[in-house]
Scaffold this motif. Sequence first.
Motif, PDB file in Angstrom:
ATOM      1  N   GLY A   1      15.142  -0.665  -3.731  1.00 19.23           N
ATOM      2  CA  GLY A   1      16.363  -0.439  -2.985  1.00 19.23           C
ATOM      3  C   GLY A   1      16.258  -0.623  -1.488  1.00 19.23           C
ATOM      4  N   TYR A   2      15.246  -1.389  -1.039  1.00 19.97           N
ATOM      5  CA  TYR A   2      15.027  -1.556   0.401  1.00 19.97           C
ATOM      6  C   TYR A   2      14.804  -3.020   0.758  1.00 19.97           C
ATOM      7  CZ  TYR A   2      14.515   3.463   0.179  1.00 19.97           C
ATOM      8  OH  TYR A   2      14.759   4.790  -0.052  1.00 19.97           O
ATOM      9  N   THR A   3      14.888  -3.297   2.040  1.00 21.64           N
ATOM     10  CA  THR A   3      14.579  -4.620   2.581  1.00 21.64           C
ATOM     11  C   THR A   3      13.948  -4.442   3.943  1.00 21.64           C
ATOM     12  OG1 THR A   3      15.485  -6.750   3.295  1.00 21.64           O
ATOM     13  CG2 THR A   3      16.895  -4.838   3.585  1.00 21.64           C
ATOM     14  N   THR A   4      13.105  -5.371   4.329  1.00 18.56           N
ATOM     15  CA  THR A   4      12.613  -5.355   5.707  1.00 18.56           C
ATOM     16  C   THR A   4      13.587  -6.063   6.642  1.00 18.56           C
ATOM     17  OG1 THR A   4      10.670  -5.728   7.088  1.00 18.56           O
ATOM     18  CG2 THR A   4      11.267  -7.496   5.616  1.00 18.56           C
ATOM     19  N   GLY A   5      14.463  -6.912   6.089  1.00 17.85           N
ATOM     20  CA  GLY A   5      15.408  -7.660   6.908  1.00 17.85           C
ATOM     21  C   GLY A   5      14.801  -8.874   7.570  1.00 17.85           C
ATOM     22  N   ASN A   6      13.548  -9.191   7.246  1.00 15.87           N
ATOM     23  CA  ASN A   6      12.888 -10.341   7.867  1.00 15.87           C
ATOM     24  C   ASN A   6      12.826 -11.478   6.841  1.00 15.87           C
ATOM     25  OD1 ASN A   6      11.471 -11.327  10.275  1.00 15.87           O
ATOM     26  ND2 ASN A   6       9.739 -11.545   8.905  1.00 15.87           N
TER      27      ASN A   6
ATOM     28  N   HIS B   1      14.705  -1.023   5.603  1.00 13.21           N
ATOM     29  CA  HIS B   1      16.105  -0.591   5.664  1.00 13.21           C
ATOM     30  C   HIS B   1      16.635  -0.488   4.238  1.00 13.21           C
ATOM     31  CE1 HIS B   1      16.064  -1.884   9.933  1.00 13.21           C
ATOM     32  NE2 HIS B   1      15.332  -2.874   9.472  1.00 13.21           N
ATOM     33  N   PRO B   2      17.511   0.459   3.974  1.00 16.52           N
ATOM     34  CA  PRO B   2      18.173   0.468   2.661  1.00 16.52           C
ATOM     35  C   PRO B   2      18.928  -0.848   2.462  1.00 16.52           C
ATOM     36  CG  PRO B   2      18.586   2.517   3.847  1.00 16.52           C
ATOM     37  CD  PRO B   2      17.949   1.576   4.823  1.00 16.52           C
ATOM     38  N   LEU B   3      18.960  -1.326   1.238  1.00 16.59           N
ATOM     39  CA  LEU B   3      19.744  -2.529   0.966  1.00 16.59           C
ATOM     40  C   LEU B   3      21.186  -2.313   1.401  1.00 16.59           C
ATOM     41  CD1 LEU B   3      18.365  -3.534  -2.548  1.00 16.59           C
ATOM     42  CD2 LEU B   3      18.029  -4.783  -0.409  1.00 16.59           C
ATOM     43  N   PRO B   4      21.801  -3.323   2.003  1.00 17.39           N
ATOM     44  CA  PRO B   4      23.147  -3.128   2.553  1.00 17.39           C
ATOM     45  C   PRO B   4      24.181  -2.832   1.477  1.00 17.39           C
ATOM     46  CG  PRO B   4      22.533  -5.449   2.615  1.00 17.39           C
ATOM     47  CD  PRO B   4      21.302  -4.694   2.228  1.00 17.39           C
ATOM     48  N   GLU B   5      25.137  -1.985   1.845  1.00 18.29           N
ATOM     49  CA  GLU B   5      26.218  -1.625   0.930  1.00 18.29           C
ATOM     50  C   GLU B   5      27.197  -2.772   0.751  1.00 18.29           C
ATOM     51  OE1 GLU B   5      30.175   1.153   1.392  1.00 18.29           O
ATOM     52  OE2 GLU B   5      28.278   1.964   2.134  1.00 18.29           O
ATOM     53  N   GLY B   6      27.464  -3.495   1.829  1.00 16.50           N
ATOM     54  CA  GLY B   6      28.448  -4.572   1.759  1.00 16.50           C
ATOM     55  C   GLY B   6      28.020  -5.780   2.558  1.00 16.50           C
ATOM     56  N   ARG B   7      28.695  -6.881   2.317  1.00 13.65           N
ATOM     57  CA  ARG B   7      28.424  -8.132   3.042  1.00 13.65           C
ATOM     58  C   ARG B   7      29.728  -8.916   3.137  1.00 13.65           C
ATOM     59  NH1 ARG B   7      23.860 -12.470   1.205  1.00 13.65           N
ATOM     60  NH2 ARG B   7      22.505 -11.142   2.488  1.00 13.65           N
ATOM     61  N   ALA B   8      29.945  -9.557   4.276  1.00 13.48           N
ATOM     62  CA  ALA B   8      31.115 -10.418   4.471  1.00 13.48           C
ATOM     63  C   ALA B   8      30.663 -11.734   5.083  1.00 13.48           C
ATOM     64  CB  ALA B   8      32.134  -9.743   5.385  1.00 13.48           C
ATOM     65  N   LEU B   9      31.231 -12.835   4.589  1.00 13.85           N
ATOM     66  CA  LEU B   9      30.897 -14.171   5.065  1.00 13.85           C
ATOM     67  C   LEU B   9      32.111 -14.796   5.730  1.00 13.85           C
ATOM     68  CD1 LEU B   9      29.139 -15.599   1.839  1.00 13.85           C
ATOM     69  CD2 LEU B   9      28.179 -14.071   3.591  1.00 13.85           C
ATOM     70  N   ALA B  10      31.860 -15.594   6.772  1.00 14.12           N
ATOM     71  CA  ALA B  10      32.951 -16.322   7.422  1.00 14.12           C
ATOM     72  C   ALA B  10      32.367 -17.493   8.190  1.00 14.12           C
ATOM     73  CB  ALA B  10      33.727 -15.411   8.371  1.00 14.12           C
TER      74      ALA B  10
ATOM     75  N   LEU C   1       0.799  -1.215   0.000  1.00 14.08           N
ATOM     76  CA  LEU C   1       0.000   0.000   0.000  1.00 14.08           C
ATOM     77  C   LEU C   1       0.837   1.273   0.000  1.00 14.08           C
ATOM     78  CD1 LEU C   1      -2.592  -1.161   2.668  1.00 14.08           C
ATOM     79  CD2 LEU C   1      -2.914  -1.097   0.193  1.00 14.08           C
ATOM     80  N   GLU C   2       2.021   1.223   0.604  1.00 12.87           N
ATOM     81  CA  GLU C   2       2.834   2.416   0.722  1.00 12.87           C
ATOM     82  C   GLU C   2       4.275   2.036   1.034  1.00 12.87           C
ATOM     83  OE1 GLU C   2       3.172   6.453   3.551  1.00 12.87           O
ATOM     84  OE2 GLU C   2       1.738   4.876   4.039  1.00 12.87           O
ATOM     85  N   LEU C   3       5.205   2.772   0.467  1.00 18.72           N
ATOM     86  CA  LEU C   3       6.615   2.699   0.853  1.00 18.72           C
ATOM     87  C   LEU C   3       7.089   4.120   1.094  1.00 18.72           C
ATOM     88  CD1 LEU C   3       9.362   1.404   1.335  1.00 18.72           C
ATOM     89  CD2 LEU C   3       9.724   1.390  -1.139  1.00 18.72           C
ATOM     90  N   ASN C   4       7.332   4.450   2.348  1.00 20.71           N
ATOM     91  CA  ASN C   4       7.790   5.789   2.704  1.00 20.71           C
ATOM     92  C   ASN C   4       9.315   5.745   2.799  1.00 20.71           C
ATOM     93  OD1 ASN C   4       8.555   8.178   4.182  1.00 20.71           O
ATOM     94  ND2 ASN C   4       6.412   8.372   4.818  1.00 20.71           N
ATOM     95  N   GLU C   5       9.963   6.260   1.763  1.00 22.80           N
ATOM     96  CA  GLU C   5      11.418   6.146   1.677  1.00 22.80           C
ATOM     97  C   GLU C   5      12.138   7.107   2.615  1.00 22.80           C
ATOM     98  OE1 GLU C   5      13.073   5.452  -2.278  1.00 22.80           O
ATOM     99  OE2 GLU C   5      11.032   5.600  -3.070  1.00 22.80           O
ATOM    100  N   ARG C   6      11.488   8.177   2.998  1.00 20.24           N
ATOM    101  CA  ARG C   6      12.140   9.124   3.903  1.00 20.24           C
ATOM    102  C   ARG C   6      12.040   8.649   5.358  1.00 20.24           C
ATOM    103  NH1 ARG C   6      14.249  14.129   3.615  1.00 20.24           N
ATOM    104  NH2 ARG C   6      14.117  15.494   5.449  1.00 20.24           N
TER     105      ARG C   6
END
Length: 466
Positions: A133-138, A221-230, A105-110
């Motif tokens: 360009g966003y994610t909920t992270g869930n 949340h904005p999509l992450p800029e970077g990711r590291a795996l270990a 219904l809505e995406l409030n980017e600000r």
Amino acid sequence: MSEIRDALARELGRDRVTDDAATVAAHRTDYWILAHLRARQGCLAGGPACVVTPRSTAEVATAVRLAARHGVAVVPYGAGSGVVGGATPPAGSLVVDLTAMSRLLELNERALYARAEAGMLGGAYEAALGARGYTTGNYPQSIDRSTVGGWVATRAAGQFSTRYGNIEDLCLGLEAVLASGAVVRLEPVVPRASVGPNLRELFLGSEGTLGVITEVTLRVHPLPEGRALASFAFPSMAAALDTVRRVLRVGWRPAVLRAYDQTETARQFSAWAPADACLLLVVCEGPGALVQAESAACAREAATGGGTAVGTEPVAHWLEARNKVPSWDFFLDREMLADTIEVAATWDRIDRLYETVVAALARAPGVVVASGHSSHGYAQGTNIYFTFVMKPEPFAEAEAAYLEAWGRALGATLAAGGTISHHHGIGRLRAPWLERELKSAYPLLRALKRALDPSGMMNPGALIAG
């Protein structure tokens, strides 16, 4: 049964109401293995009178009011991915299938939030956010077969919760239809308010027993800029868990910290991990500088705890395969049962909880393997996600054996000072155990149920036993 169907058809239109055998059968249970076993054995009781598929909150309210007038129970239904029987409808009930209410219904980017109808599938929701360009992270394992409303109703948690939070952290507002048919909106969206108790919390984890959630507002949340795996191998589960504790204790929040015991490490990561090792998977994501610092801190803590670096391949494998699991039919076809039990405890209790629950499951009749891993970490403690497989003899008595295994696990959990559910909810499976955990608070829950649903029509038998 025909009265409620005809009344709904008159008010909402015949296209909104279905009582054909195939539709009713598809809504007789969620993904609870015991219900699937009962169906195979021809003893799955009940089944809804009909299924209504509303397309607006107003239509949900109309359906609930008609059900109340006809004395019919109401069971909200999303995508049917629950695994503890929360959406297994009593005989003659009305199932409210929300999947036609599936719009973003809505995406409030600000202000970084989104509103969606409750029936929107998690995968579709995440894809719509990602395209902008966003994610909920869930990211629950069931993301492609669960709804955003179901996440809230069951108080769910996604696999990246250590960074982004669980659903109660992500949920900023919601709309629900009460047993009276009244509509309540728990908004406006603000960063924080001090206006009395948080009424939104009434519906988080309520499992359809207090109302039907029709719309949710979630943080993005904005999509992450970077990711590291270990990944790191440890000589024991206790050592791996203690590394998780030390990472979180000082304030680092990797998106993923998953510690697997020896059994699960051998089953899933034998191509990379040393024999008899416990594997810890780490995913850090966010701004590039944060990822670099956080991943370095995790490596230092792992080395301090006796861990040996294994590389990125196990994590890449998990990211690729994490949502691919055998169906219940795979086990039932072989006269076996399998299930998971996700519980949690504080750091000072977690080692005992892990050891005693694995031992309790291993001693249950018919259990052939029991194992566990930690998948959601906090500064105060963590969860353990237990898996067990059993081959009851004779298979005709599989239900009793299954319930005994669950009883042993939950009993050991409570004895160790843990909670009986971390993120799958209570449903009908855990309902008989809830009073033992809540103790003096249980009458308060029952009083709340009576106040909002005096006739007991909303998903009876789920969450609250009896």
